[in-house]
Structure formats: structure tokens, C-alpha cells
Design an enzyme around this catalytic site. Structure first.
Site, mmCIF file in Angstrom:
data_model
loop_
_atom_site.group_PDB
_atom_site.id
_atom_site.type_symbol
_atom_site.label_atom_id
_atom_site.label_comp_id
_atom_site.label_asym_id
_atom_site.label_seq_id
_atom_site.Cartn_x
_atom_site.Cartn_y
_atom_site.Cartn_z
ATOM 1 N N GLY A 94 0.814 -1.208 0.000
ATOM 2 C CA GLY A 94 0.000 0.000 0.000
ATOM 3 C C GLY A 94 0.845 1.254 0.000
ATOM 4 N N GLY A 99 0.730 5.492 1.321
ATOM 5 C CA GLY A 99 0.091 6.524 2.118
ATOM 6 C C GLY A 99 0.849 7.821 1.976
ATOM 7 C CG ASP A 115 -3.161 7.622 11.127
ATOM 8 O OD1 ASP A 115 -4.333 8.057 11.175
ATOM 9 O OD2 ASP A 115 -2.610 7.294 10.062
#
Length: 270
Positions: A22, A24, A143
Site C-alpha cells: 500500500g 500513504g 493515527d
């Protein structure tokens, strides 16, 4: 567009990239194997400074090493991935971390839509014990959200990943007088309280985010999709919690109070 690390590339002479996981705001994540440790799985995070001038790289390097030391310490907790290595190659910074087999909480919520009150209380108690440890080490995660919580396949316990502290590296800039600053608030809309959006997170910011995650689990609606009171800015969710224990509702309301950001630590001390 940034170039993705190709499968098969070996970093630090031992970490072979297997596949892209992924991307970010802070960089990218890959699944890899450690060729020196019986091909054991690990996660590689590539962190990229916002700028690559000498002053910014020097500041980012100092910050990276400092934050890595925090992650080494935090990895002593059974529900935080161990940091295996930190290194720099071609003006980019890398972390090698323990791979946690399991599913992230976001996927669980997408499948089940809503969780029961009992399930949410169990979730809160599990994650609060992790946050107690984190905050005792003077670290703020910054987060907390469903995708940063993995339910470990081996025992069903939650594991907290992706500490926002290292994400400062991607937003690091250096001014003309040599001072450094983080220009972008670390966090995720809906889960992030006001003071964190202003660049001044506190331990209570993590509790706020955990409360919003619990509300998401109870209602089946992501915080960003909940309506807000135009006067107070509070999320409107009580109409979706008619059958939920009033004490739990009151605790979550206090954790997610945007006006005072007052947080009770009762459960963390229990």
C-alpha cells in the site's frame, strides 16, 4: 509519480521485496522476506522526505534515528510489531518490521458492518492496554483508526501498527535559519481531534481517535460520514445507539468531546 520498488529487489543485502502492500502520505509499504533468517516474512516501509536538499535530509536523518529508537522500545510489547532494522539507501529511509498475519479492523467492519456492544467493549479494553504502554513511553500514536489495527490470526488480539511519529519524516522541511518543522498534520480526517489538526497532538488525541473508532464499530458508519452539531461540532450518533449501554455512550462522548478534549483515563487504570 514515484517509482514503486520492483518485486525481487533486495535491500540492505537481505530484505527481498515480495509484493507491494500500500501507499500513504508517508511513503509505501511492502511485504518482504529476510534471506538471512530462513526466509521469514517482514514488512518494509519506505519513508520519503518531502524535500531532498542537504539541510532537510540532515534533519530528516536525525528525526528518523530518534523515532526508530522509540519503535525499538515499543516493540517490546506483544501487541506492537517489533522493529527489526532501520536503514537508509539512496536518500530514502526504510524500516523493517515484524509481519503480523491477520486482518485489519477496517476489513472486519466492512464485512460485519456493525459489532455488538460486548465486542466493542472487548476491543476497547484490548487497545487501551496497548495505548497505556505507548503513552507511558511518552509516545503518541497519532493515527488510531481501523486500518491501523490488525486482529492477529493466532490469538485474536489486536496489534497496533503504523505509528504516526515516523510519518513526520515525509513532511519534514528546513527553513533558512536551519529550524525544522512538520508542515502537515499527521492523522486521518474523522478520527483526528482539533488539536491534532493544529499540529499539537496530546495523548488524549489517541483516546479521541479510539473513541471514534468505537463509534464507527457500533454504528457501522465511518466518522467522516456522521453528521455534526452545527453549534458544537460534536458528531451526532445517539440516535444510532438506542440499545447501547448508557454508560458506554457517556464514556465515548467524553472521549470525543471536541470542545474541551477532556478525557477520562478510568479504563486505562483498571
Amino acid at each position: 509519480m514515484d517509482t514503486q520498488i520492483p518485486d525481487g529487489k533486495i535491500l540492505l543485502g537481505c530484505y527481498e521485496i515480495q509484493r507491494f502492500l500500500g501507499r500513504g502520505g508517508f511513503g509505501e509499504t511492502y511485504k518482504a522476506i529476510d534471506k538471512l533468517k530462513m526466509d521469514s516474512c517482514c514488512v518494509i516501509k519506505r519513508l520519503k522526505p518531502k524535500k531532498t536538499d542537504d539541510d532537510t535530509l540532515k534533519a530528516a536523518r536525525t528525526l528518523f534515528k530518534r523515532e526508530a529508537q522509540f519503535l525499538y522500545k515499543l516493540g517490546s510489547h506483544n501487541q506492537i510489531p517489533r522493529l527489526l532494522a532501520d536503514f537508509e539507501e539512496e536518500e530514502e529511509f526504510y524500516l523493517a518490521q515484524e509481519y503480523i498475519p491477520g486482518e485489519d479492523f477496517k476489513k472486519e467492519l466492512e464485512f460485519f458492518k456493525q459489532l455488538s456492544e460486548t465486542q466493542v467493549i472487548d476491543f476497547l479494553q484490548d487497545v487501551l492496554h496497548i495505548l497505556k504502554f505507548v503513552h507511558q513511553h511518552h509516545v503518541i500514536h497519532r493515527d488510531i483508526k481501523p486500518s491501523n489495527l490488525i486482529r492477529r490470526r493466532s490469538d485474536g488480539k489486536f496489534v497496533l501498527i503504523d505509528f504516526g511519529s515516523v510519518k513526520q519524516i515525509s513532511t519534514q522541511e528546513t527553513s533558512s535559519d536551519g529550524l525544522t518543522s512538520s508542515t502537515i498534520a499527521v492523522g486521518t480526517r474523522g478520527y483526528m481531534p482539533n488539536e491534532q489538526q493544529g499540529g499539537k497532538p496530546r495523548p488524549s488525541s489517541d483516546i479521541y481517535a479510539l473513541g471514534m473508532t468505537a463509534i464507527h464499530a457500533l454504528t457501522g458508519i465511518a466518522p467522516i460520514d456522521l453528521k455534526e452539531d452545527s453549534r458544537t461540532g460534536e458528531v451526532i450518533w445517539h440516535h444510532l445507539a438506542a440499545n447501547i449501554n448508557k454508560r458506554l455512550v457517556a464514556i465515548l462522548d467524553k472521549w470525543c468531546d471536541r470542545i474541551t478534549q477532556t478525557v477520562t483515563m478510568m479504563l486505562m487504570r483498571s
